[in-house]
Design a protein around this motif. Sequence first.
Motif, PDB file in Angstrom:
ATOM      1  N   ALA A  83      -9.871  -1.318  16.582  1.00 14.57           N
ATOM      2  CA  ALA A  83      -9.900  -2.709  16.929  1.00 14.57           C
ATOM      3  C   ALA A  83      -8.467  -3.358  17.049  1.00 14.57           C
ATOM      4  O   ALA A  83      -7.772  -2.956  16.234  1.00 14.57           O
ATOM      5  CB  ALA A  83     -10.924  -3.596  16.324  1.00 14.57           C
ATOM      6  N   PRO A  84      -8.222  -3.978  18.234  1.00 15.53           N
ATOM      7  CA  PRO A  84      -7.001  -4.638  17.993  1.00 15.53           C
ATOM      8  C   PRO A  84      -6.458  -5.306  17.105  1.00 15.53           C
ATOM      9  O   PRO A  84      -7.499  -6.297  16.708  1.00 15.53           O
ATOM     10  CB  PRO A  84      -6.839  -5.169  19.663  1.00 15.53           C
ATOM     11  N   LEU A  85      -5.266  -5.310  16.618  1.00 15.23           N
ATOM     12  CA  LEU A  85      -4.838  -6.125  15.435  1.00 15.23           C
ATOM     13  C   LEU A  85      -4.852  -7.618  15.841  1.00 15.23           C
ATOM     14  O   LEU A  85      -5.143  -8.561  14.897  1.00 15.23           O
ATOM     15  CB  LEU A  85      -3.524  -5.763  15.212  1.00 15.23           C
ATOM     16  N   GLU A  86      -4.752  -7.928  17.102  1.00 13.73           N
ATOM     17  CA  GLU A  86      -5.242  -9.466  17.538  1.00 13.73           C
ATOM     18  C   GLU A  86      -6.434 -10.097  17.339  1.00 13.73           C
ATOM     19  O   GLU A  86      -6.509 -11.198  17.306  1.00 13.73           O
ATOM     20  CB  GLU A  86      -4.944  -9.330  19.268  1.00 13.73           C
ATOM     21  N   SER A  87      -7.396  -9.044  17.041  1.00 10.08           N
ATOM     22  CA  SER A  87      -8.794  -9.665  16.652  1.00 10.08           C
ATOM     23  C   SER A  87      -8.919  -9.627  15.262  1.00 10.08           C
ATOM     24  O   SER A  87      -9.964 -10.242  14.838  1.00 10.08           O
ATOM     25  CB  SER A  87      -9.722  -8.559  17.324  1.00 10.08           C
ATOM     26  N   VAL A  88      -7.935  -9.573  14.586  1.00 10.19           N
ATOM     27  CA  VAL A  88      -8.126  -9.654  13.046  1.00 10.19           C
ATOM     28  C   VAL A  88      -8.034 -11.167  12.720  1.00 10.19           C
ATOM     29  O   VAL A  88      -7.116 -11.954  13.151  1.00 10.19           O
ATOM     30  CB  VAL A  88      -6.968  -9.035  12.249  1.00 10.19           C
ATOM     31  N   VAL A  89      -8.993 -11.752  12.129  1.00  7.12           N
ATOM     32  CA  VAL A  89      -9.049 -13.012  11.648  1.00  7.12           C
ATOM     33  C   VAL A  89      -9.258 -13.007   9.937  1.00  7.12           C
ATOM     34  O   VAL A  89      -8.841 -14.377   9.887  1.00  7.12           O
ATOM     35  CB  VAL A  89     -10.397 -13.551  12.010  1.00  7.12           C
ATOM     36  N   GLY A  90      -9.045 -12.018   9.244  1.00 14.37           N
ATOM     37  CA  GLY A  90      -8.793 -12.133   7.858  1.00 14.37           C
ATOM     38  C   GLY A  90      -8.807 -10.773   7.387  1.00 14.37           C
ATOM     39  O   GLY A  90      -9.370  -9.719   7.857  1.00 14.37           O
ATOM     40  N   VAL A  91      -8.149 -10.657   6.176  1.00 15.95           N
ATOM     41  CA  VAL A  91      -8.041  -9.344   5.389  1.00 15.95           C
ATOM     42  C   VAL A  91      -9.101  -9.926   4.182  1.00 15.95           C
ATOM     43  O   VAL A  91      -8.982 -10.792   3.588  1.00 15.95           O
ATOM     44  CB  VAL A  91      -6.709  -9.395   4.822  1.00 15.95           C
ATOM     45  N   VAL A  92     -10.197  -9.035   4.127  1.00 13.81           N
ATOM     46  CA  VAL A  92     -11.152  -9.174   3.280  1.00 13.81           C
ATOM     47  C   VAL A  92     -10.858  -8.707   1.897  1.00 13.81           C
ATOM     48  O   VAL A  92     -11.035  -9.531   0.870  1.00 13.81           O
ATOM     49  CB  VAL A  92     -12.657  -8.540   3.568  1.00 13.81           C
ATOM     50  N   LYS A  93     -10.595  -7.391   1.721  1.00 14.83           N
ATOM     51  CA  LYS A  93     -10.404  -6.807   0.383  1.00 14.83           C
ATOM     52  C   LYS A  93      -9.200  -5.427   0.596  1.00 14.83           C
ATOM     53  O   LYS A  93      -9.182  -5.092   1.595  1.00 14.83           O
ATOM     54  CB  LYS A  93     -11.694  -6.135   0.159  1.00 14.83           C
ATOM     55  N   VAL A  94      -8.582  -5.485  -0.615  1.00 13.78           N
ATOM     56  CA  VAL A  94      -7.548  -4.349  -0.739  1.00 13.78           C
ATOM     57  C   VAL A  94      -8.033  -3.614  -1.818  1.00 13.78           C
ATOM     58  O   VAL A  94      -8.381  -4.339  -2.930  1.00 13.78           O
ATOM     59  CB  VAL A  94      -6.202  -4.998  -0.650  1.00 13.78           C
ATOM     60  N   VAL A  95      -7.851  -2.416  -1.895  1.00  9.91           N
ATOM     61  CA  VAL A  95      -8.056  -1.681  -3.220  1.00  9.91           C
ATOM     62  C   VAL A  95      -6.649  -0.517  -3.220  1.00  9.91           C
ATOM     63  O   VAL A  95      -6.496   0.063  -2.165  1.00  9.91           O
ATOM     64  CB  VAL A  95      -9.376  -0.833  -3.070  1.00  9.91           C
ATOM     65  N   GLY A  96      -6.070  -0.663  -4.275  1.00 10.68           N
ATOM     66  CA  GLY A  96      -5.181   0.061  -4.698  1.00 10.68           C
ATOM     67  C   GLY A  96      -5.140   0.924  -5.733  1.00 10.68           C
ATOM     68  O   GLY A  96      -5.617   0.743  -6.715  1.00 10.68           O
ATOM     69  N   TYR A  97      -4.647   2.391  -5.455  1.00 13.56           N
ATOM     70  CA  TYR A  97      -4.790   3.312  -6.488  1.00 13.56           C
ATOM     71  C   TYR A  97      -3.373   3.742  -6.909  1.00 13.56           C
ATOM     72  O   TYR A  97      -2.536   3.860  -5.932  1.00 13.56           O
ATOM     73  CB  TYR A  97      -5.535   4.435  -6.038  1.00 13.56           C
ATOM     74  N   VAL A  98      -3.048   3.784  -7.936  1.00 18.28           N
ATOM     75  CA  VAL A  98      -1.758   4.028  -8.499  1.00 18.28           C
ATOM     76  C   VAL A  98      -1.710   5.126  -9.507  1.00 18.28           C
ATOM     77  O   VAL A  98      -2.335   5.141 -10.464  1.00 18.28           O
ATOM     78  CB  VAL A  98      -0.985   2.670  -9.303  1.00 18.28           C
ATOM     79  N   SER A  99      -1.150   6.378  -9.089  1.00 15.95           N
ATOM     80  CA  SER A  99      -0.979   7.479  -9.694  1.00 15.95           C
ATOM     81  C   SER A  99       0.197   7.108 -10.982  1.00 15.95           C
ATOM     82  O   SER A  99       1.193   6.726 -10.721  1.00 15.95           O
ATOM     83  CB  SER A  99      -0.569   8.704  -9.267  1.00 15.95           C
ATOM     84  N   SER A 100      -0.427   7.090 -12.186  1.00 14.50           N
ATOM     85  CA  SER A 100       0.294   6.403 -13.223  1.00 14.50           C
ATOM     86  C   SER A 100       0.537   7.357 -14.545  1.00 14.50           C
ATOM     87  O   SER A 100      -0.014   7.975 -14.981  1.00 14.50           O
ATOM     88  CB  SER A 100      -0.559   5.212 -13.927  1.00 14.50           C
ATOM     89  N   ALA A 101       1.793   7.190 -15.003  1.00 18.72           N
ATOM     90  CA  ALA A 101       2.158   8.029 -16.106  1.00 18.72           C
ATOM     91  C   ALA A 101       1.660   7.326 -17.247  1.00 18.72           C
ATOM     92  O   ALA A 101       1.485   6.230 -17.371  1.00 18.72           O
ATOM     93  CB  ALA A 101       3.942   7.994 -16.208  1.00 18.72           C
ATOM     94  N   PRO A 102       1.470   8.341 -18.234  1.00 17.14           N
ATOM     95  CA  PRO A 102       1.038   7.492 -19.592  1.00 17.14           C
ATOM     96  C   PRO A 102       1.848   6.316 -19.872  1.00 17.14           C
ATOM     97  O   PRO A 102       3.016   6.434 -20.016  1.00 17.14           O
ATOM     98  CB  PRO A 102       0.920   8.706 -20.618  1.00 17.14           C
ATOM     99  N   GLY A 103       1.034   5.383 -20.264  1.00 14.48           N
ATOM    100  CA  GLY A 103       1.573   4.044 -20.888  1.00 14.48           C
ATOM    101  C   GLY A 103       2.214   3.025 -19.754  1.00 14.48           C
ATOM    102  O   GLY A 103       2.386   1.795 -19.990  1.00 14.48           O
ATOM    103  N   PHE A 104       1.809   3.372 -18.354  1.00 17.35           N
ATOM    104  CA  PHE A 104       2.199   2.826 -17.317  1.00 17.35           C
ATOM    105  C   PHE A 104       1.298   1.743 -17.076  1.00 17.35           C
ATOM    106  O   PHE A 104       0.164   2.134 -16.782  1.00 17.35           O
ATOM    107  CB  PHE A 104       2.714   3.300 -16.190  1.00 17.35           C
ATOM    108  N   VAL A 105       1.576   0.543 -17.049  1.00 15.99           N
ATOM    109  CA  VAL A 105       0.575  -0.723 -16.993  1.00 15.99           C
ATOM    110  C   VAL A 105       0.795  -1.618 -15.795  1.00 15.99           C
ATOM    111  O   VAL A 105       0.141  -2.579 -15.985  1.00 15.99           O
ATOM    112  CB  VAL A 105       0.192  -1.547 -18.186  1.00 15.99           C
ATOM    113  N   ARG A 106       1.730  -1.573 -15.009  1.00 18.56           N
ATOM    114  CA  ARG A 106       1.973  -2.611 -14.176  1.00 18.56           C
ATOM    115  C   ARG A 106       1.745  -2.185 -12.822  1.00 18.56           C
ATOM    116  O   ARG A 106       2.444  -2.323 -11.662  1.00 18.56           O
ATOM    117  CB  ARG A 106       3.675  -2.801 -13.911  1.00 18.56           C
ATOM    118  N   GLN A 107       0.445  -1.536 -12.749  1.00 18.08           N
ATOM    119  CA  GLN A 107      -0.209  -1.133 -11.275  1.00 18.08           C
ATOM    120  C   GLN A 107      -0.453  -2.306 -10.297  1.00 18.08           C
ATOM    121  O   GLN A 107      -0.077  -2.131  -9.238  1.00 18.08           O
ATOM    122  CB  GLN A 107      -1.505  -0.666 -11.513  1.00 18.08           C
TER     123      GLN A 107
END
Length: 158
Positions: A83-107
């Motif tokens: 779908a052309p980016l020109e048709s975007v009317v909004g961003v609904v949801k983002v899900v982020g996954y962060v591969s984290s070292a033990p103790g890392f909490v700033r995802q």
Amino acid sequence: MGTDIRERLAGLGLRLPEVSAPKGAYVPAVRSGSHVFIAGQIPLTGGELTATGRVGAEVSPERAKELSRQCALAALAAADSVAPLESVVGVVKVVGYVSSAPGFVRQAAVVDGASELLLDVFGEAGRHARSVVGMDILPLDAPVEIEIVLQIAGDDRP
């Protein structure tokens, strides 16, 4: 969003990358009615991982934030393929996954790279709901993975 989306990208010094071939049995993006669901994007350059490892160990949080931004830009390229980016009317949801070292909490700070890119590109239409998850490891040892759901203008076709 309007036809100025390409100009906005250029003004930010950005260009959409080529859509990366899937690394499994799926497609990069699917349009369903007025939404585009974008498969999780890992940071690829020329089809190869830009960086590997866990954030807080092999990858600094600052570098991971840049990689998160790269993933979001790749997600926009995947969306544009259905779908052309020109048709975007909004961003609904983002899900982020962060591969984290033990103790890392700033995802959340890492995934801010993706969220900030979407705000830079779409302005107020870039505000979104978000989830961030720390993981032990991600596919191919990627440090981050970002998936996005966009709302687009147009018909309600499936």
